[in-house]
Design an enzyme around this catalytic site. Sequence first.
Site, PDB file in Angstrom:
ATOM      1  N   ASP A 162     -11.689  -7.746   7.669  1.00  0.00           N
ATOM      2  CA  ASP A 162     -13.095  -7.607   7.255  1.00  0.00           C
ATOM      3  C   ASP A 162     -13.794  -8.963   7.288  1.00  0.00           C
ATOM      4  O   ASP A 162     -14.960  -9.068   7.658  1.00  0.00           O
ATOM      5  CB  ASP A 162     -13.193  -7.009   5.839  1.00  0.00           C
ATOM      6  CG  ASP A 162     -13.324  -5.494   5.883  1.00  0.00           C
ATOM      7  OD1 ASP A 162     -12.957  -4.903   6.911  1.00  0.00           O
ATOM      8  OD2 ASP A 162     -13.796  -4.910   4.891  1.00  0.00           O
TER       9      ASP A 162
ATOM     10  N   ASP B  35      -3.951 -17.859   2.244  1.00  0.00           N
ATOM     11  CA  ASP B  35      -5.114 -18.537   1.647  1.00  0.00           C
ATOM     12  C   ASP B  35      -5.712 -19.532   2.641  1.00  0.00           C
ATOM     13  O   ASP B  35      -6.934 -19.631   2.789  1.00  0.00           O
ATOM     14  CB  ASP B  35      -4.754 -19.208   0.317  1.00  0.00           C
ATOM     15  CG  ASP B  35      -3.388 -19.862   0.316  1.00  0.00           C
ATOM     16  OD1 ASP B  35      -2.614 -19.675   1.276  1.00  0.00           O
ATOM     17  OD2 ASP B  35      -3.087 -20.597  -0.648  1.00  0.00           O
TER      18      ASP B  35
ATOM     19  N   TYR C 120       0.820  -1.220   0.000  1.00  0.00           N
ATOM     20  CA  TYR C 120       0.000   0.000   0.000  1.00  0.00           C
ATOM     21  C   TYR C 120       0.851   1.266   0.000  1.00  0.00           C
ATOM     22  O   TYR C 120       0.388   2.334  -0.377  1.00  0.00           O
ATOM     23  CB  TYR C 120      -0.941   0.028   1.208  1.00  0.00           C
ATOM     24  CG  TYR C 120      -2.081  -0.966   1.141  1.00  0.00           C
ATOM     25  CD1 TYR C 120      -2.175  -1.887   0.106  1.00  0.00           C
ATOM     26  CD2 TYR C 120      -3.064  -0.998   2.111  1.00  0.00           C
ATOM     27  CE1 TYR C 120      -3.214  -2.805   0.044  1.00  0.00           C
ATOM     28  CE2 TYR C 120      -4.106  -1.910   2.052  1.00  0.00           C
ATOM     29  CZ  TYR C 120      -4.173  -2.812   1.023  1.00  0.00           C
ATOM     30  OH  TYR C 120      -5.201  -3.713   0.973  1.00  0.00           O
TER      31      TYR C 120
ATOM     32  N   ASP D  38      -5.909  -6.187   5.846  1.00  0.00           N
ATOM     33  CA  ASP D  38      -7.074  -5.446   5.354  1.00  0.00           C
ATOM     34  C   ASP D  38      -8.206  -6.429   5.033  1.00  0.00           C
ATOM     35  O   ASP D  38      -9.350  -6.284   5.456  1.00  0.00           O
ATOM     36  CB  ASP D  38      -6.632  -4.672   4.097  1.00  0.00           C
ATOM     37  CG  ASP D  38      -7.666  -3.683   3.612  1.00  0.00           C
ATOM     38  OD1 ASP D  38      -8.710  -3.550   4.271  1.00  0.00           O
ATOM     39  OD2 ASP D  38      -7.428  -3.045   2.568  1.00  0.00           O
TER      40      ASP D  38
ATOM     41  N   LYS E   8       2.664 -15.265   2.985  1.00  0.00           N
ATOM     42  CA  LYS E   8       2.563 -15.974   1.706  1.00  0.00           C
ATOM     43  C   LYS E   8       4.003 -16.326   1.324  1.00  0.00           C
ATOM     44  O   LYS E   8       4.494 -16.003   0.230  1.00  0.00           O
ATOM     45  CB  LYS E   8       1.868 -15.070   0.670  1.00  0.00           C
ATOM     46  CG  LYS E   8       1.489 -15.752  -0.625  1.00  0.00           C
ATOM     47  CD  LYS E   8       0.346 -16.739  -0.492  1.00  0.00           C
ATOM     48  CE  LYS E   8       0.124 -17.467  -1.803  1.00  0.00           C
ATOM     49  NZ  LYS E   8      -0.763 -18.633  -1.679  1.00  0.00           N
TER      50      LYS E   8
END
Length: 363
Positions: free
Chosen positions: A250, A222, A135, A246, A190
């Site tokens: 959620d 994942d 980001y 992020d 990851k």
Amino acid sequence: MKIAILPGDGIGPEIVAEAVKVLQALELGLEMEAAPVGGAAYESHGHPLPESTLALAKAADAILFGAVGDWKYDKLERALRPEQAILGLRKHLGLFANFRPAICYEQLTHASSLKPELVAGLDILIIRELTGDIYFGQPRGRRVAPDGPFAGSDEAFDTMRYSRPEIERIAHVAFQAARKRRGKVTSVDKANVLETFQFWKDVVADVHAQYSDVQLEHMYVDNAAMQLVRAPKAFDVVVTGNMFGDILSDEAAMLTGSIGMLPSASLDARGKGLYEPSHGSAPDIAGKGVANPLATILSAAMMLRHSLARPEAADRVERAVEAVLAAGLRTGDIWSEGTARVGTREMGDAVVAALTGKTIIGR
Ligand code: NAD
């Protein structure tokens, strides 16, 4: 103790007013000063994060933030859009650690889209690194592809990067948080594909050497996304980078049924923080007096615990919220058959009543 109150847009002013009412009812002598932010600040000052608002936030011991954003600002150039205010505050104040608890209240178990037995008693904490990763990484941009099979075509690119100190400090935050909870950290990465996250995994493991009393597990992102809906109660503290955090925070929020219930904290290295509900400005219900103020009230409780060193006051607020739910009071987003539907103000009044020992009229 000085608190900057930044209500923002949409339902922001309505829900923040209720949290302020709750803080005042505690009678702790907190000094509170409000300033515009987001679209409201663009209207009054021509910028979503005016200098005066930033100065107030910098001078305060903690910041209580509502929400920013409205579809009517979608056509503004990016730097002037309301959402830039929250990014600017994170950057200017060095708020690198985002705490998102996902707690499923007993009375709201049925609001979750998962089976009640999977979420009953759920209490997990997602800690997201907030100021690094893809980001913020440079370089980024658009260009004509210089090489590869699509050389000569337009392309866009971003840069994923993390430095050792950035990973170390968020890892310390996670291990210390786990010590006060059930003593387990899941570091999500990851590493099987990304160099950045192999490095992340290595650094977290290095830091873990100082926390032998805390259990550490590593999990690919994942798999973490899958396990969060398969067996969410297996997690205690989850720590991860900005982008994975992020998305996973959620996902974890929805396990509890309503985004209107979830607080969050973004902390700097010394524990100063910005506290805000996990949801946005909900322009669809703004001004109607129906928004759920509990996420903001619970954010104020986090502020009392993490920035103002008043854990007993935080406990009181959290117990008051539980009492109000137990009495059957519900805003529209968490309402179900057999409970009493109330508006934003009534919900705030009920929390104040519970705090001050008055009887809550519910169902
Ligand atoms: P949103 O979270 O504002 O709303 C999603 C849905 O949840 C809506 O139906 C809304 O009515 C409902 N909802 C949200 N909070 C609620 C509450 N307290 N009580 C009852 N219902 C509630 O997300 P969105 O619609 O995608 O975004 C709206 C605006 O908010 C956009 O401009 C977006 O950029 C902004 N936003 C801001 C923040 C922030 O300020 N940190 C975070 C997310 C989104």
